[in-house]
Each structure stands twice: as C-alpha cells, then as structure tokens.
Scaffold this active site. Sequence first.
Site, mmCIF file in Angstrom:
data_model
loop_
_atom_site.group_PDB
_atom_site.id
_atom_site.type_symbol
_atom_site.label_atom_id
_atom_site.label_comp_id
_atom_site.label_asym_id
_atom_site.label_seq_id
_atom_site.Cartn_x
_atom_site.Cartn_y
_atom_site.Cartn_z
ATOM 1 N N GLU A 242 10.864 -7.757 -3.291
ATOM 2 C CA GLU A 242 11.448 -6.556 -2.694
ATOM 3 C C GLU A 242 10.790 -6.419 -1.332
ATOM 4 O O GLU A 242 9.577 -6.181 -1.254
ATOM 5 C CB GLU A 242 11.137 -5.334 -3.556
ATOM 6 C CG GLU A 242 11.543 -5.499 -5.001
ATOM 7 C CD GLU A 242 13.019 -5.272 -5.231
ATOM 8 O OE1 GLU A 242 13.521 -5.674 -6.278
ATOM 9 O OE2 GLU A 242 13.683 -4.712 -4.330
ATOM 10 N N TRP B 89 0.804 -1.222 0.000
ATOM 11 C CA TRP B 89 0.000 0.000 0.000
ATOM 12 C C TRP B 89 0.834 1.268 0.000
ATOM 13 O O TRP B 89 0.302 2.359 -0.170
ATOM 14 C CB TRP B 89 -0.922 0.006 1.223
ATOM 15 C CG TRP B 89 -0.217 -0.395 2.499
ATOM 16 C CD1 TRP B 89 -0.251 -1.639 3.080
ATOM 17 C CD2 TRP B 89 0.656 0.395 3.317
ATOM 18 N NE1 TRP B 89 0.545 -1.667 4.200
ATOM 19 C CE2 TRP B 89 1.112 -0.422 4.373
ATOM 20 C CE3 TRP B 89 1.100 1.711 3.276
ATOM 21 C CZ2 TRP B 89 1.983 0.022 5.362
ATOM 22 C CZ3 TRP B 89 1.978 2.158 4.259
ATOM 23 C CH2 TRP B 89 2.407 1.324 5.283
ATOM 24 N N ASN B 90 2.143 1.178 0.236
ATOM 25 C CA ASN B 90 2.880 2.422 0.492
ATOM 26 C C ASN B 90 3.217 3.216 -0.777
ATOM 27 O O ASN B 90 3.130 4.434 -0.787
ATOM 28 C CB ASN B 90 4.131 2.145 1.333
ATOM 29 C CG ASN B 90 5.100 1.234 0.639
ATOM 30 O OD1 ASN B 90 4.732 0.455 -0.236
ATOM 31 N ND2 ASN B 90 6.350 1.313 1.018
ATOM 32 N N CYS C 236 10.146 1.565 2.055
ATOM 33 C CA CYS C 236 11.074 0.462 2.338
ATOM 34 C C CYS C 236 12.519 0.918 2.400
ATOM 35 O O CYS C 236 13.320 0.354 3.124
ATOM 36 C CB CYS C 236 10.907 -0.610 1.276
ATOM 37 S SG CYS C 236 11.055 0.056 -0.385
HETATM 38 P P1 NAD Z 1 2.442 -7.306 3.405
HETATM 39 O O1 NAD Z 1 3.479 -8.324 3.159
HETATM 40 O O2 NAD Z 1 1.554 -7.466 4.572
HETATM 41 O O3 NAD Z 1 1.468 -7.135 2.146
HETATM 42 C C1 NAD Z 1 1.950 -6.901 0.847
HETATM 43 C C2 NAD Z 1 0.984 -7.480 -0.166
HETATM 44 O O4 NAD Z 1 0.929 -8.895 -0.003
HETATM 45 C C3 NAD Z 1 -0.453 -6.986 -0.033
HETATM 46 O O5 NAD Z 1 -1.024 -6.826 -1.311
HETATM 47 C C4 NAD Z 1 -1.142 -8.122 0.694
HETATM 48 O O6 NAD Z 1 -2.531 -8.191 0.448
HETATM 49 C C5 NAD Z 1 -0.425 -9.325 0.100
HETATM 50 N N1 NAD Z 1 -0.461 -10.508 0.943
HETATM 51 C C6 NAD Z 1 -0.431 -10.552 2.297
HETATM 52 N N2 NAD Z 1 -0.508 -11.839 2.711
HETATM 53 C C7 NAD Z 1 -0.571 -12.614 1.599
HETATM 54 C C8 NAD Z 1 -0.663 -14.014 1.378
HETATM 55 N N3 NAD Z 1 -0.695 -14.862 2.397
HETATM 56 N N4 NAD Z 1 -0.697 -14.467 0.106
HETATM 57 C C9 NAD Z 1 -0.645 -13.617 -0.936
HETATM 58 N N5 NAD Z 1 -0.585 -12.273 -0.788
HETATM 59 C C10 NAD Z 1 -0.528 -11.769 0.466
HETATM 60 O O7 NAD Z 1 3.250 -5.934 3.456
HETATM 61 P P2 NAD Z 1 2.696 -4.514 3.862
HETATM 62 O O8 NAD Z 1 2.646 -4.452 5.342
HETATM 63 O O9 NAD Z 1 1.493 -4.186 3.113
HETATM 64 O O10 NAD Z 1 3.872 -3.559 3.313
HETATM 65 C C11 NAD Z 1 4.851 -3.103 4.117
HETATM 66 C C12 NAD Z 1 6.108 -3.910 3.928
HETATM 67 O O11 NAD Z 1 6.496 -3.879 2.558
HETATM 68 C C13 NAD Z 1 7.275 -3.322 4.680
HETATM 69 O O12 NAD Z 1 8.005 -4.351 5.289
HETATM 70 C C14 NAD Z 1 8.094 -2.659 3.605
HETATM 71 O O13 NAD Z 1 9.454 -2.510 3.923
HETATM 72 C C15 NAD Z 1 7.868 -3.549 2.445
HETATM 73 N N6 NAD Z 1 8.108 -2.843 1.173
HETATM 74 C C16 NAD Z 1 9.218 -3.137 0.469
HETATM 75 C C17 NAD Z 1 9.496 -2.460 -0.709
HETATM 76 C C18 NAD Z 1 10.750 -2.762 -1.508
HETATM 77 O O14 NAD Z 1 10.819 -2.348 -2.658
HETATM 78 N N7 NAD Z 1 11.723 -3.453 -0.937
HETATM 79 C C19 NAD Z 1 8.626 -1.491 -1.171
HETATM 80 C C20 NAD Z 1 7.493 -1.217 -0.425
HETATM 81 C C21 NAD Z 1 7.231 -1.919 0.752
#
Ligand code: NAD
Length: 517
Positions: free
Chosen positions: A254, A157-158, A288
């Site tokens: 990522e 979402w970010n 991130c």
């Molecule tokens: P999250 O892992 O909870 O969710 C990310 C996505 O995965 C969402 O669309 C969610 O619906 C989906 N998801 C969750 N559980 C799932 C499952 N069991 N099966 C399939 N899909 C699933 O992450 P978040 O809390 O939304 O985002 C924040 C995290 O993302 C932070 O740790 C941040 O550092 C990381 N992030 C990394 C980058 C990068 O480029 N490295 C960029 C942005 C965010």
Amino acid sequence: MSAPEAGVFERLSALAAIDAPGDRQRKTIAETFTGKPLGSVPIGTSEDVAVAIDKARVAQAEWAARPVTERAAVVQRYRALVVEHRHFLMDVLQAETGKARWAAQEEVMGLMFAARYFSEAAPRLLSPHKVPGAFPVLNRAAVRYQSKGVVGIIAPWNYPMLLSIGDSIPALIAGNAVVAKPDSQTPFAALAGVELLYRAGLPRDLLAVVPGPGTVVGTAIVEGCDYLMFTGSSETGRGLAERCGRRLIGFSAELGGKNPMIVTKGADLNKAAKAAVRACFSNAGQLCISIERLYVEQEVEAEFTEKFIAAVNAARLGASYDYSTDIGSLISEAQLEKVSKHVADATSKGAKVLTGGASRPDLGPLFFEPTVLTGVTEEMECFRDETFGPLVSIYPVDSIEEAVRSANDTDYGLNASVWAASKSAGERIAAQLHAGTVCVDEGYAPAWGTTAAPMGGMGISGVGRRHGPQGLLKYTEPQSVVVTRYLNLDPPRLFPRDLWQPFLMAIARGLRHLPGR
Ligand code: NAD
C-alpha cells in the site's frame, strides 16, 4: 490530559522482540508536540530478526493447527481490549506522532473494525469449499487454504498502530505468524497495539515486533519471511518488490497517493467544503488517502472556494490531548522541510496562497498551517508529487469530463472523492476514476472503515489489497484437492481404445450445458 508517563514507555519497550535488550543501542523517541523525550527502545539487528523468525516458525505450526474459530476468538477478545483501553492507545499515538485526538481515534477505530470484520468473516472465507470437478461424477474437487508461514510486515510512521498491528490481524487469523517492523520514529504505537494482543491470549512468539532501521531490520525480514506486506512510499515499495521477486515470495504493498476530489455544480457545497477540510488535513495531511487536488466546476468554484477557505480558517491547529483541536503537528523535520519546500517552489513559480503557507513554531516545533494554493501549474513540484502534508491545490475545470481527465492524470491511483448533484451522478463519475477507493459525498473515512471491501491502490499506489476477502486470502496458499472416482483417464478395459479420446472430447464439449462450467 498529557502524554503517558515514562514508566509506560519503559514497559512497552520491554515488549520488543529483542532477546538481550541491555546489549543493544537504544533510540530515544520524543514527544512530537514538544520535542521532549518519552522513552527509548532497543535497536534491533538482523540477528534479532533471524531469532524472531525461527521462534515464529515453531509457534506458527501449533497456531495453524488450531481451528479458525479459536484463532478468531483471540482477535475478538483483542477488539474488546482495544475498546476498553482506547484512551490509552490514543494517548500513545498522539504522543509519538503529534496527530490530533480525532485522527488518533480514527486509527483506533480502524483497529476495531479490522478485528471485527476478520474475526467474523474468516471462518466462512477460510473454510474449504467445493467446486465442480473436471468431469462430473468422476471428480470431486475442493479448495482449501493453507497459511503462508511467517508473514513480514513493514509499516510507516503515519498510522503506526493500524498499519503494523491492524495488518497483522488477517495474517494471524489465516494461521500465520508475523514479524513486524514499525518505522523507527514510531515503535511505541506498535508495541502498545501488540501488548493488548498478548493480553488477549496471543502467544508472544506469534507476533514479534522488532524495532530498527529499514535497511537492517527491514532487509532481514524481506530475506527471511514467506510473504511481505509493506506500507510506505512507492519508491521503497518498488525496491522491496524486486527483492521479493528474486525470492519468489508473495508481496503486497500500500503505497503513496496524489488523491483528487471532484466537486461539480449541483453538489452540496456547504457539506463538500467542510468535509474537504477533514479530507485534506487529517493527520495534518500525512495520510496516504488524503486529498491533495481539488477539481471544482467553474460555475461553483468561487462559492466553493469561499466556503472551503472559511472552513479551513476555522479549523483549530494546535497541540492537545483532547478533542479541542482539528489539526495536529507534522511528525519530523524532514516532513516540515518537504511541505515548506513544496509551498516555496509553487509560490516562486506563480501559485497564489489562499490561506496558510507558513510553519507555526509558536505552537510547537513541527507545526505547519493548513495551506490552500491556486494557480498551480505543471512545472510546480506539488502538481504531481505527493506532498504528504497539509497542502492542497484548487483547480477550476470546465466540465465533469475535464475533472475526470485531470483526476486520472497521475501515476498514482489510491483514493478519490466525488461531490455531485446526486448520489447516482457521483457513482457514475466514480466508475470513471482510476483509484482503488472512491468516496461519494465524503473524503476518505467511509472507504477506510468499510473493512468488508478491498482497499488499495492502482498504478504506483500499490499491489494487492488490504481489507475484504482479498485482504485475508492473500495471506494463504489456496490448495485444490481433486479426487478421482470410479474411472480415471485411462480407457476402461472393454472400451475401444481408438474411440476413447473422441469420447472424452464429446464429454468436454457437452460440459458447457452444465452450470458452473
Ligand atoms: P518509507 O517507504 O520511507 O518507509 C516505510 C517503512 O519502510 C519504514 O518502516 C521504513 O523503515 C521501511 N524501509 C525504508 N527503507 C527500507 C528498505 N530499504 N528496506 C526495508 N524497509 C525499509 O515511507 P514513509 O516515508 O515512512 O511513509 C510515507 C509514505 O507511505 C507515503 O508515500 C504514504 O503515502 C505512504 N503510505 C501509504 C499508505 C497506504 O495504505 N497506501 C498508508 C500509509 C502511508
């Protein structure tokens, strides 16, 4: 300026790849700044994903047969539309996420940079290229790139437009179809991003956006796609990697970060302090690659801290759809709780708040002050765990060696920032850091914007890379075609049989004198 009107969100919700949206439950999305409803989207099911993947397979076969230049031309038109409609895209992003205007602009610029780099570089990177064959003259060899098929993209979402639609661009140019799942909190950003791609001429079935929960829609994508690109937390990434592993499909991810900034004596402290505010609090720290740990050499620590705190105190926190604020809102109650918990945990164990430390309900339901801590120790949650919010800790260090050691003392390895006495001193420190990107004399943005260079994480911060040649070629299957001419590996008719194998060995040994071997 304000959030787009309800009609806009109705129009966007109709772009969700859901065949009979009237039969689906809907999720209402609220404006983060106020909590007021913006509109609703249909909630997708695993059947919706199955239908989207079937349609994507049909569309992909025709798309992959088109020349790369034709596919790239669609993306070039897309880039022009993004520029033309940039204010609208920023409005949608701000309404849905609550980020400050400049952070929304960074996201839109990221989309433009990705479109430009991949549309320009792809024809060269994807064209078949010759390599030396096993035996000179006898073998002619070339590597070509086939597309994977249907790429699944699961986004957080970010940076919800960039990490769903931006990541689709290289996959599409490489000849794939994409089925993308935005986070449940931010479907409109992805739908606004894809709307312009359709207007640029991308066939609808080639990029399907299916909103819905990760456990349902995400799972169906993982089970049906030919390659998965995931951005999100390290924990979710680990689970998805296992599932892709069971299916033996390719996976890149990522993930999270606990990114350090190093400031040494001799650095320009005025510039470092100001840039640190952007680096730590962009998107209210929900980035991130944003900085959560500041390692500052003892000799300059007091002066740096004074300048940094003054710059943080000058940053404008608030809700606004123009450039009059520096820091926006957090996105959810869960984020607000996590940041509050990290601050409370640290202070209860002896950390000192240098500035900030409190939520700001007077500004909106989910605001939290940019917060700087000192005296953070290993027992505190924010020492190792990613906060993913507006919280940073300052650690004085005795030497550059200690700064490097401390910066590398983490399982993450996403981004780092270095401020030193000279650019070359900064580059020498960068070479010692365990991080996929390092910015010398900036925080994170130049590394993010350098789309020609790979970007991603070491350790638990990721698998594979986005951007650069790797960010395109990961969406392909390299195929090596080796043609044998004149003679094959059987001895020629008049050649003594017993001497044939020693003869081949002599040639193999001699090959080291030829270039490219
Ligand atoms: P999250 O892992 O909870 O969710 C990310 C996505 O995965 C969402 O669309 C969610 O619906 C989906 N998801 C969750 N559980 C799932 C499952 N069991 N099966 C399939 N899909 C699933 O992450 P978040 O809390 O939304 O985002 C924040 C995290 O993302 C932070 O740790 C941040 O550092 C990381 N992030 C990394 C980058 C990068 O480029 N490295 C960029 C942005 C965010």
